[in-house]
Structure formats: structure tokens, C-alpha cells
Design a protein around this motif. Sequence first.
Motif, PDB file in Angstrom:
ATOM      1  N   LEU A 162       0.826  -1.049   0.197  1.00 55.49           N
ATOM      2  CA  LEU A 162       0.025  -0.082  -0.138  1.00 55.49           C
ATOM      3  C   LEU A 162       0.729   1.232  -0.114  1.00 55.49           C
ATOM      4  CD1 LEU A 162      -0.016   1.580   3.073  1.00 55.49           C
ATOM      5  CD2 LEU A 162      -1.481  -0.580   3.580  1.00 55.49           C
ATOM      6  N   LEU A 211      -3.707   3.831   0.230  1.00 59.52           N
ATOM      7  CA  LEU A 211      -3.894   3.158  -1.202  1.00 59.52           C
ATOM      8  C   LEU A 211      -3.492   1.750  -1.462  1.00 59.52           C
ATOM      9  CD1 LEU A 211      -5.190   3.748  -4.040  1.00 59.52           C
ATOM     10  CD2 LEU A 211      -3.055   4.595  -4.787  1.00 59.52           C
ATOM     11  N   LEU A 212      -4.561   1.071  -0.961  1.00 52.63           N
ATOM     12  CA  LEU A 212      -3.910  -0.434  -1.185  1.00 52.63           C
ATOM     13  C   LEU A 212      -3.852  -1.043  -2.588  1.00 52.63           C
ATOM     14  CD1 LEU A 212      -7.020  -1.194   1.209  1.00 52.63           C
ATOM     15  CD2 LEU A 212      -4.522  -1.659   1.610  1.00 52.63           C
ATOM     16  N   THR A 260      -4.985  -5.431  -2.950  1.00 50.57           N
ATOM     17  CA  THR A 260      -5.822  -5.885  -2.222  1.00 50.57           C
ATOM     18  C   THR A 260      -7.386  -6.124  -2.751  1.00 50.57           C
ATOM     19  OG1 THR A 260      -6.320  -4.260  -0.982  1.00 50.57           O
ATOM     20  CG2 THR A 260      -4.545  -5.756  -0.260  1.00 50.57           C
ATOM     21  N   ALA A 261      -7.493  -5.278  -3.794  1.00 47.80           N
ATOM     22  CA  ALA A 261      -8.783  -5.503  -4.551  1.00 47.80           C
ATOM     23  C   ALA A 261      -9.044  -6.719  -5.162  1.00 47.80           C
ATOM     24  CB  ALA A 261      -9.005  -4.167  -5.421  1.00 47.80           C
ATOM     25  N   ASP A 268      -6.910  -0.791  -5.277  1.00 49.73           N
ATOM     26  CA  ASP A 268      -8.313  -0.152  -4.908  1.00 49.73           C
ATOM     27  C   ASP A 268      -8.485   1.095  -5.848  1.00 49.73           C
ATOM     28  OD1 ASP A 268      -9.244  -1.717  -3.072  1.00 49.73           O
ATOM     29  OD2 ASP A 268      -8.841  -0.430  -1.351  1.00 49.73           O
ATOM     30  N   SER A 297      -9.835   4.240  -4.784  1.00 48.79           N
ATOM     31  CA  SER A 297      -9.468   5.353  -4.176  1.00 48.79           C
ATOM     32  C   SER A 297      -8.914   5.218  -2.940  1.00 48.79           C
ATOM     33  CB  SER A 297     -10.469   6.278  -4.048  1.00 48.79           C
ATOM     34  OG  SER A 297     -11.738   5.720  -3.408  1.00 48.79           O
ATOM     35  N   ARG A 318      -8.265   5.054   1.116  1.00 50.30           N
ATOM     36  CA  ARG A 318      -9.191   4.930   2.316  1.00 50.30           C
ATOM     37  C   ARG A 318      -8.535   5.848   3.538  1.00 50.30           C
ATOM     38  NH1 ARG A 318     -11.831  -0.095   2.223  1.00 50.30           N
ATOM     39  NH2 ARG A 318     -11.680  -0.931   0.037  1.00 50.30           N
ATOM     40  N   THR A 362     -10.012  -1.295   6.450  1.00 47.12           N
ATOM     41  CA  THR A 362      -9.536  -1.760   5.086  1.00 47.12           C
ATOM     42  C   THR A 362     -10.597  -3.006   4.890  1.00 47.12           C
ATOM     43  OG1 THR A 362      -8.210  -2.072   3.416  1.00 47.12           O
ATOM     44  CG2 THR A 362      -7.541  -2.984   5.537  1.00 47.12           C
ATOM     45  N   GLU A 363     -10.567  -3.629   3.665  1.00 52.07           N
ATOM     46  CA  GLU A 363     -10.911  -5.154   3.307  1.00 52.07           C
ATOM     47  C   GLU A 363      -9.928  -5.725   2.707  1.00 52.07           C
ATOM     48  OE1 GLU A 363     -15.241  -5.975   1.676  1.00 52.07           O
ATOM     49  OE2 GLU A 363     -13.688  -5.924   0.011  1.00 52.07           O
ATOM     50  N   ARG A 390     -13.348 -12.164   1.373  1.00 51.08           N
ATOM     51  CA  ARG A 390     -12.527 -10.965   1.684  1.00 51.08           C
ATOM     52  C   ARG A 390     -13.282 -10.695   3.351  1.00 51.08           C
ATOM     53  NH1 ARG A 390     -10.249  -8.742  -1.966  1.00 51.08           N
ATOM     54  NH2 ARG A 390     -10.384  -6.432  -1.223  1.00 51.08           N
ATOM     55  N   THR A 430     -13.365  -7.514   5.924  1.00 48.80           N
ATOM     56  CA  THR A 430     -13.375  -6.060   6.690  1.00 48.80           C
ATOM     57  C   THR A 430     -12.885  -6.016   7.918  1.00 48.80           C
ATOM     58  OG1 THR A 430     -15.166  -5.622   5.197  1.00 48.80           O
ATOM     59  CG2 THR A 430     -14.720  -3.825   6.795  1.00 48.80           C
TER      60      THR A 430
END
Length: 149
Positions: free
Chosen positions: A44, A57-58, A61-62, A68, A70, A72, A90-91, A99, A101
Motif C-alpha cells: 500500500l 491506497l491499497l 488487495t482489491a 483499490d 481510491s 481510504r 480496510t478490506e 474478503r 473487512t
Amino acid sequence: MLKSLLILFCLLSLTAQAAAPTETDLTGHWQVKFTFAGRADMHLILDAQTKGSATFLLLDTAPDSKPDASPRPAAWLQTTNDRVGFSGETEIPFGTCCRETGTLIFKGNFGSNNSLTGKVIFVGSTEEEENPIGFRAMIGTFTATRLAP
């Protein structure tokens, strides 16, 4: 967000020791690599702004290991003896299908003005009765390098 700040401040207050202030400063952009036991590295970008505000900004991990869309919200705190902590909601992926959270908490030390090392804790939102804290959790390590402005 309040939960992550409370956890961060509790963890840091347990280890804070009196010392003279240092010249190191967390503000700026950091490339962070973190790993939990038996799992692939994750990455990140931490953007630590003034007065403890920050964003994550991960990067992988998406879904499908993509960044991601945007940043977090996150928060950071710098204590004595070059100790720092930052955290945010985060997730992250769990295995190949699921996944989770939760709150991602980083706690470490400056290696130099441009590097950090330490421990990372992920406290998920899934309740686990057999876990002493009551929630699914993972512990790992992280390294971070300051990015050029």
C-alpha cells in the motif's frame, strides 16, 4: 474510524517511553510492504499528512489483486524513541474466495529517516469465540520506504 484510532492509541501508549524528540518525521508518502504468516506480500501507499491524518491506497488487495479505486482514510501517531503507528479500516482477501473487512494497524520504528520496520495486525469484523480478542486476527511484519516527493 473511531475504533481504529482507539486501538492505535492503546497499542502505542503501552510501549511509549520518555525520550528527547527526534528529527525523524512520518509525514510524506511511503511504500509499505506487509506480510502475514503463510500469505503473499501485500502493498500500500501511505500518505501521512500533518496532524495525524493520512490515507491508505491499497495496491494489490482489491479483487483480482488490483489496486483499490481510491485511497481510504487512515490516522497516524508518532511517539518517542522513533516509534510510529498508523491504522485504517480496510478490506483484504482471505484465501482465494473470501474478503474480510477490519482494521489494519501498523506499529514500528524508524530505521533511518527514510525507512520503517515493525509489526502489522489485522483485526477483522468476523467474530471468533476461540480467539482471545473475540475477532478474527492476523499478525505479521512490515517494511516501509519513503517515496521521493
